[in-house]
Motif scaffolding. Structure first.
Motif: not given
Length: 378
Positions: A160-170
């Motif tokens: 909700a707050t970052e422009s990041i690929w979900d797999q990277t954050a995962y």
């Protein structure tokens, strides 16, 4: 799975596979009323959860990031859950194969023991490191634990707050350790077996090329079409092979992108001049016979200058270069779509007996029989 109205074709393939695999405890969380209604018509369990991605986008990556907010709600009520993207082809019920002994049990983008499960390596300035391929955020099982809940809460916030690929954050949330400025989650993790819960790099580059594994040795549990852009087309053929028993359909695909036939189609054609006809008996025979039936449709007319007349418009034709010219010609028509026509058997010696070519369309591998007829038959 989580889906919206943008991908009904792939969603249909997904739910058909789930039904054939006899997975009874499955549902789709619909992000809009249209998807819920579409699923209800097909009697597939679903409910509506209208959540929007950061920035309001509804593309695949943006939608994928919404799943963590929905998974958090499962964790809050103590429900363990297997998350699946809709480009996963389920061939068997996955639940008997899950260990369920870790907070997160997920598939890997790796392709062997070292890439999937990790091995010692060297980091910055030679520091000890553990090298491992990314875990895939399109297929993972969450046990309903406090640690999994904390992970979903953190992922929900980051999406909700970052422009990041979900797999990277995962992956970051599973691997990052606690430091002075970062609180690690302390998750227990298990990597799914890469031959059972496989990615399509494993399937098309390794399993398919290993006689001990293919074509009949075993049936994978699920295949995530994550390495290749032709997602629905490959899903269809994966189901045909593993669930419907049609052999040979997976062989038409490259290990990388595209169809194998697309490599064969990349050549500069040989126009049917007198010189080229002298070198290729097939080219000479097509010029002599002059016309053909295309899947029973009349007529294709082959000009000796390389012009082609078809019921679908004009085009060009000619021979393949080199030794391939003995058995192959090409036709370009209908928007310059290329077809390779290969000789079935041998050419007749009398110049009067019809002969047959098999045409393969270069864009999708579709085949049709082409019957080449002598001049007096028109």
């Amino acid at each position: 799975a989580v889906s919206n109205k943008n991908i009904f074709h792939m969603l249909q393939l997904y739910i058909d596979g789930v039904k054939r695999a006899k997975v009874t405890n499955a549902l789709v969380v619909a992000l809009d009323d249209e998807t819920h209604a579409w699923l209800s018509e097909r009697e597939f369990p679903s409910y509506v959860r209208k959540v929007k991605a950061r920035g309001g986008s509804t593309d695949n990556h943006a939608t994928s990031g919404l799943k963590f907010r929905i998974l958090r709600e499962f964790m809050l009520v103590g429900c363990s859950v297997l998350l699946s993207d809709v480009d996963v082809a389920w061939m068997r019920d996955p639940f008997p194969a899950l260990y369920g002994d870790a907070d997160v049990e997920g598939m890997t983008d790796g392709f062997d023991d070292i890439s999937s499960y990790g091995a010692p390596g060297s980091g910055v300035l030679g520091a000890p490191a553990w090298r491992i391929f990314a875990r895939n955020s399109g297929m993972f099982y969450l046990s309903a634990t406090n640690e999994s809940l904390r992970m979903m809460e953190r992922m929900t916030h980051r999406m909700a707050t970052e422009s990041i690929w979900d797999q990277t954050a995962y992956n970051e949330e599973q691997f990052y350790l606690t430091t002075d400025t970062y609180q690690g989650l302390g998750l227990s993790q298990r990597v799914m077996n890469y031959l059972c819960f496989l990615n399509t790099k494993v399937l098309f580059k390794y399993v398919r090329e290993t006689p001990e594994l293919y074509p009949d040795a075993y049936t994978p549990i699920g295949a995530h079409v994550n390495y290749h852009p032709e997602k629905p087309q490959r899903m269809v053929d994966i189901f045909k092979h593993y669930q419907q028993g049609q052999r040979g359909v997976l062989e038409r695909w490259n290990g990388g992108e595209g169809l194998k036939i697309s490599n064969d189609c990349k050549f500069d054609g040989v126009r049917p001049s007198s010189v080229s006809r002298a070198k290729s008996a097939l080219l000479a025979a097509v010029v002599q016979y002059g016309h053909a039936e295309w899947g029973g449709v009349r007529w294709l007319r082959f000009g000796d200058d390389g012009k082609l007349n078809t019921p679908w418009g004009e085009g060009t034709w000619g021979g393949a270069p080199g030794s391939r010219g003995e058995t192959t010609i090409y036709c370009d028509f209908f928007g310059k779509t290329r077809h390779l026509l290969r000789l079935n058997g041998t050419l007749p010696l009398d110049g009067q007996t019809p002969f047959v070519l098999t045409s393969t369309r270069c864009t999708d591998g579709d085949t049709v029989k082409v019957r080449v007829l002598p001049p007096d038959s028109s």
